[in-house]
Write an enzyme that holds these catalytic residues in place. Structure first.
Site, PDB file in Angstrom:
ATOM      1  N   LEU A 108       0.867  -1.182   0.000  1.00  0.00           N
ATOM      2  CA  LEU A 108       0.000   0.000   0.000  1.00  0.00           C
ATOM      3  C   LEU A 108       0.903   1.231   0.000  1.00  0.00           C
ATOM      4  O   LEU A 108       1.625   1.495   0.956  1.00  0.00           O
ATOM      5  CB  LEU A 108      -0.910  -0.034   1.230  1.00  0.00           C
ATOM      6  CG  LEU A 108      -1.738  -1.335   1.358  1.00  0.00           C
ATOM      7  CD1 LEU A 108      -2.474  -1.393   2.692  1.00  0.00           C
ATOM      8  CD2 LEU A 108      -2.720  -1.470   0.199  1.00  0.00           C
ATOM      9  N   GLY A 111       0.402   6.803   0.627  1.00  0.00           N
ATOM     10  CA  GLY A 111       0.607   7.866   1.620  1.00  0.00           C
ATOM     11  C   GLY A 111       1.775   8.790   1.296  1.00  0.00           C
ATOM     12  O   GLY A 111       2.777   8.383   0.712  1.00  0.00           O
ATOM     13  N   LYS A 122       5.729   8.745   0.844  1.00  0.00           N
ATOM     14  CA  LYS A 122       6.451   8.342   2.046  1.00  0.00           C
ATOM     15  C   LYS A 122       7.456   7.232   1.740  1.00  0.00           C
ATOM     16  O   LYS A 122       8.517   7.139   2.356  1.00  0.00           O
ATOM     17  CB  LYS A 122       5.437   7.852   3.084  1.00  0.00           C
ATOM     18  CG  LYS A 122       6.089   7.528   4.412  1.00  0.00           C
ATOM     19  CD  LYS A 122       5.071   7.223   5.469  1.00  0.00           C
ATOM     20  CE  LYS A 122       5.783   6.923   6.777  1.00  0.00           C
ATOM     21  NZ  LYS A 122       4.829   6.529   7.813  1.00  0.00           N
ATOM     22  N   HIS A 216      -7.406   2.141   2.458  1.00  0.00           N
ATOM     23  CA  HIS A 216      -6.888   0.972   1.739  1.00  0.00           C
ATOM     24  C   HIS A 216      -7.933  -0.106   1.477  1.00  0.00           C
ATOM     25  O   HIS A 216      -7.665  -1.072   0.763  1.00  0.00           O
ATOM     26  CB  HIS A 216      -5.641   0.402   2.413  1.00  0.00           C
ATOM     27  CG  HIS A 216      -5.692   0.361   3.912  1.00  0.00           C
ATOM     28  ND1 HIS A 216      -6.693  -0.262   4.613  1.00  0.00           N
ATOM     29  CD2 HIS A 216      -4.850   0.890   4.835  1.00  0.00           C
ATOM     30  CE1 HIS A 216      -6.450  -0.128   5.911  1.00  0.00           C
ATOM     31  NE2 HIS A 216      -5.355   0.562   6.084  1.00  0.00           N
ATOM     32  N   ASN A 244       1.385  -2.562   4.527  1.00  0.00           N
ATOM     33  CA  ASN A 244       1.739  -1.148   4.385  1.00  0.00           C
ATOM     34  C   ASN A 244       3.223  -1.057   4.026  1.00  0.00           C
ATOM     35  O   ASN A 244       4.043  -1.746   4.623  1.00  0.00           O
ATOM     36  CB  ASN A 244       1.517  -0.397   5.704  1.00  0.00           C
ATOM     37  CG  ASN A 244       0.072  -0.444   6.153  1.00  0.00           C
ATOM     38  OD1 ASN A 244      -0.777  -0.993   5.452  1.00  0.00           O
ATOM     39  ND2 ASN A 244      -0.227   0.107   7.312  1.00  0.00           N
ATOM     40  N   ASP A 246       5.289   1.105   4.772  1.00  0.00           N
ATOM     41  CA  ASP A 246       6.143   1.613   5.863  1.00  0.00           C
ATOM     42  C   ASP A 246       6.290   0.618   7.018  1.00  0.00           C
ATOM     43  O   ASP A 246       6.882   0.936   8.044  1.00  0.00           O
ATOM     44  CB  ASP A 246       5.647   2.973   6.370  1.00  0.00           C
ATOM     45  CG  ASP A 246       4.267   2.907   7.024  1.00  0.00           C
ATOM     46  OD1 ASP A 246       3.703   1.796   7.144  1.00  0.00           O
ATOM     47  OD2 ASP A 246       3.750   3.970   7.418  1.00  0.00           O
ATOM     48  N   LYS A 389       6.313   5.445  11.510  1.00  0.00           N
ATOM     49  CA  LYS A 389       5.307   6.504  11.384  1.00  0.00           C
ATOM     50  C   LYS A 389       5.882   7.860  11.790  1.00  0.00           C
ATOM     51  O   LYS A 389       5.370   8.903  11.414  1.00  0.00           O
ATOM     52  CB  LYS A 389       4.097   6.212  12.294  1.00  0.00           C
ATOM     53  CG  LYS A 389       3.397   4.886  12.014  1.00  0.00           C
ATOM     54  CD  LYS A 389       2.587   4.933  10.739  1.00  0.00           C
ATOM     55  CE  LYS A 389       1.849   3.632  10.468  1.00  0.00           C
ATOM     56  NZ  LYS A 389       1.437   3.504   9.069  1.00  0.00           N
TER      57      LYS A 389
END
Length: 501
Positions: A108, A111, A122, A216, A244, A246, A389
Site C-alpha cells: 500500500l 501515503g 512516504k 486501503h 503497508n 512503511d 510513522k
C-alpha cells in the site's frame, strides 16, 4: 413546512427515506456535472471511481448509529486465531519455488511523507544506509526470486498523490529481478458536512483539497477495475500478501504461505490476518472479534464512545491487526463479481485550511475478513510489525538495534532483550531533515530501554545510550551531548547537569 412536519409526524420512516433519496439524487447530479468537466480518458476512469463512491455514499445514508451492537461482540473462538508456532510446525513447502510462484506482493503506497516533514511519497524516504522503503521492498523480493528461482511480482497501490513520483523512480529497478506493477486507488470527492455534496468545482487537478484516496479498503475494487486482478490470475497467482509499505517487518513468510497452499481445496483458507499482542502503544489498533458467527475486524472508529476505554484495554482485546494480510485472489474475484464485499464505512471528518468542514468516506482492507471463507488470524511475533510513522520510529530502525540483510531488518543478536526500546523524540525532531541534522551519528542503543528527548538537543558522534535516558532542554536552552558520551540511567536537563536517575 407545515406539510413536511405533517408527513414527518405521520411517517417518520417515509420522510427519512424521501430525504435519503433527495440527497442521493443531488449527489448523482453533481457527480455527472463534475464528469462533464473532464476529458474523455479521465472521464472513463473517474466514472469507475464514482460508481464505487455512489455505492459507498448510498450505504453511508442507510447506516444509523454505531456500526456494531456492543452486546453481540464476543472474543474470537480459540481455533480462529492460531499462534505462529503452530503454523511453523507445518514446515516449509516441499517445493518453495512452486509455492512462491502462486504469490504476488502488494504494498500500500498511497501515503505522503507529510507527517514526517517530507514532500512526495512516504515510500521514498531514506530509512537505512540511504535505502528507501521502496528500495528495501525491492531488495527483499529480488532476494526471494534469486534464492528460489521464483517469480514473485511486486504490485504497488499508489494514490493520485504518489503515482507520478513513484513511477519516475521505478526506472531504477529496471534491471532488478522483480516484475513491478502499479495501479491507482480511486479518487473520491470530499463532501461538505452540511450539504452532503462534493466541494469540487471541476475534475481538475488544481483543486487538491477537494479529493481524497478512500482508505486501503479500496484495494479490492481498484485492483479489479484496472485489470491487474485478472492478469495475475491468468499468470497462475493464487494469493496476494498485502501490507503497508512503511511496515519494515512485513516480509514474505514461507510458513504462512505453506499453510495457505497446503490446505485441501474444500477447506482452503481465503484470508489470513496477521495479528500481534497489544502493548500500551497499540491501544488504538483494530482487533479481531466474533460477531454474528463471523470473524470480524473492529476498529476504534466503530466503537461507541461509552465503550472506548474497554476497547483500549489490553485485558479484553489482547491482540491488534498488523495490516499484514494474505488474501485469496480467486475469492477476491468472486466477491467483486457478486458485489458482496461489505466493508464497514469509516467516516473521517476533516477541517480544511479555510475552515470548511468536510467528510471523507473510507474503508479498511482488513474489514473484508468477514466476507471470506475459512478466514483466520495468526498471532505473529512483534518483529513482523515494525512501522515507521514518526522520527522516533526512524531512530530505532537506523540504529544498531537492527541488522540488515537483503532488505530485511532483524533485531540485533547483540541485544539481550527482544523488546524494542520506548523512544519519544520532541517536536524539534519531527521533520526528517531536522532530525538528521541533530545526530552527527546515530547513537549506540543496544542496551537502551527508554529514551525521551525534548527541546533543542543535539548528539555528537559515537554517543551511547543505556537503560533509561531523559534529556530535556528548557525553552531557550540548548543541550549538546558531547561526542563519545555514555549516558546510562541519566536525566540531563537545562544546563547539561548530569544527574543519576
Amino acid at each position: 413546512s407545515r406539510s413536511l412536519g405533517y408527513i414527518f409526524r405521520l411517517q417518520p420512516h417515509a420522510f427519512q427515506e424521501k430525504l435519503r433519496q433527495q440527497h442521493e439524487e443531488s449527489m448523482h447530479r453533481e457527480l455527472e456535472a463534475l464528469l462533464a468537466t473532464a476529458n474523455e480518458a479521465e472521464a472513463e476512469i473517474s466514472r469507475k471511481d464514482f460508481d464505487g463512491f455512489k455505492k459507498l455514499f448510498h450505504r453511508f445514508l442507510q447506516v444509523k448509529g454505531p456500526a456494531v451492537d456492543w452486546a453481540k461482540i464476543n472474543r474470537p473462538p480459540e481455533d480462529s486465531i492460531w499462534p505462529y508456532e503452530r503454523i511453523r510446525m507445518d514446515g516449509l513447502p516441499d517445493d518453495v519455488t512452486a509455492s512462491l510462484n502462486k504469490l504476488a506482493v502488494v504494498k500500500l503506497n498511497g501515503g505522503l511523507g507529510t507527517s514526517m516533514g517530507c514532500k512526495g511519497p512516504k515510500s521514498l524516504i531514506s530509512v537505512r544506509n540511504e535505502n528507501t522503503f521502496l528500495d528495501l521492498t525491492v531488495q527483499q523480493i529480488e532476494h526471494l526470486n534469486k534464492t528460489f528461482d521464483a517469480d514473485v511480482p511486486l504490485v504497488l497501490m499508489n494514490s493520485f498523490n504518489t503515482d507520478e513520483d513513484t513511477k519516475k523512480i521505478l526506472q531504477k529497478y529496471k534491471h532488478h529481478r522483480v516484475h513491478i506493477h502499479t495501479f491507482n486507488q480511486s479518487r473520491y470527492p470530499r463532501i461538505n458536512k452540511e450539504s452532503l455534496l462534493p466541494i469540487a468545482a471541476s475534475m481538475g487537478r488544481g483543486d487538491g483539497e477537494a479529493w481524497y484516496p478512500p482508505g486501503h479498503g479500496d484495494v479490492y475494487a481498484s485492483f479489479a477495475n484496472c485489470g491487474l486482478l485478472d492478469r495475475l490470475l491468468a499468470e497462475g497467482k493464487e494469493y496476494i500478501f498485502v501490507s503497508n509499505i512503511d511496515n519494515l517487518g512485513a516480509t514474505v513468510d514461507l510458513s504462512i504461505l505453506q499453510h495457505l497452499v497446503s490446505r485441501p481445496a474444500d477447506r482452503r483458507c481465503e484470508f489470513i490476518m496477521e495479528v500481534t499482542d497489544k502493548t500500551r502503544a497499540d491501544v488504538k489498533g483494530g482487533t479481531l472479534i466474533q460477531y454474528e458467527d463471523r470473524l470480524r475486524l473492529l476498529e476504534i472508529a466503530q466503537v461507541p464512545k461509552a465503550h472506548a476505554d474497554e476497547f483500549k484495554s489490553v485485558t479484553k482485546f489482547k491482540i491488534f491487526n498488523t495490516n499484514n494480510l494474505w488474501i485469496s485472489l480467486p475469492a477476491v474475484k468472486r466477491l467483486q463479481e457478486k458485489n458482496a464485499m461489505d466493508l464497514e464505512i469509516i467516516v473521517n471528518p476533516k477541517t480544511l485550511d479555510g475552515g470548511l468542514n468536510v467528510i471523507q468516506l473510507e474503508t479498511a482492507v482488513g474489514a473484508a475478513i468477514k466476507s471470506f471463507n475459512n478466514a483466520m488470524g495468526v498471532n505473529v511475533p512483534r518483529s513482523r510489525f515494525l512501522p515507521v510513522k514518526t522520527s522516533s520510529d526512524l531512530l530505532l530502525v537506523m540504529s544498531n538495534l537492527y541488522s540488515m540483510d537483503a532488505g530485511s531488518l532483524t533485531m540485533s543478536k547483540r541485544r539481550e532483550f527482544p523488546s524494542t526500546p520506548h523512544v519519544k523524540l520532541g517536536g524539534s525532531f519531527t521533520k526528517v531533515q531536522e532530525f538528521l541534522s541533530r545526530f552527527e551519528s546515530i547513537p549506540d542503543m543496544l542496551e537502551l530501554d527508554h529514551l525521551t528527548v525534548s527541546g533543542d538537543v543535539t548528539f555528537g558522534k559515537n554517543v551511547s545510550l543505556k537503560g533509561t535516558v531523559i534529556i530535556i532542554a528548557n525553552h531557550g536552552d540548548r543541550i549538546d551531548i558531547p561526542a563519545g558520551a555514555m549516558l546510562e540511567n541519566k536525566i540531563v536537563s537545562g544546563n547539561l547537569r548530569i544527574l543519576d536517575h
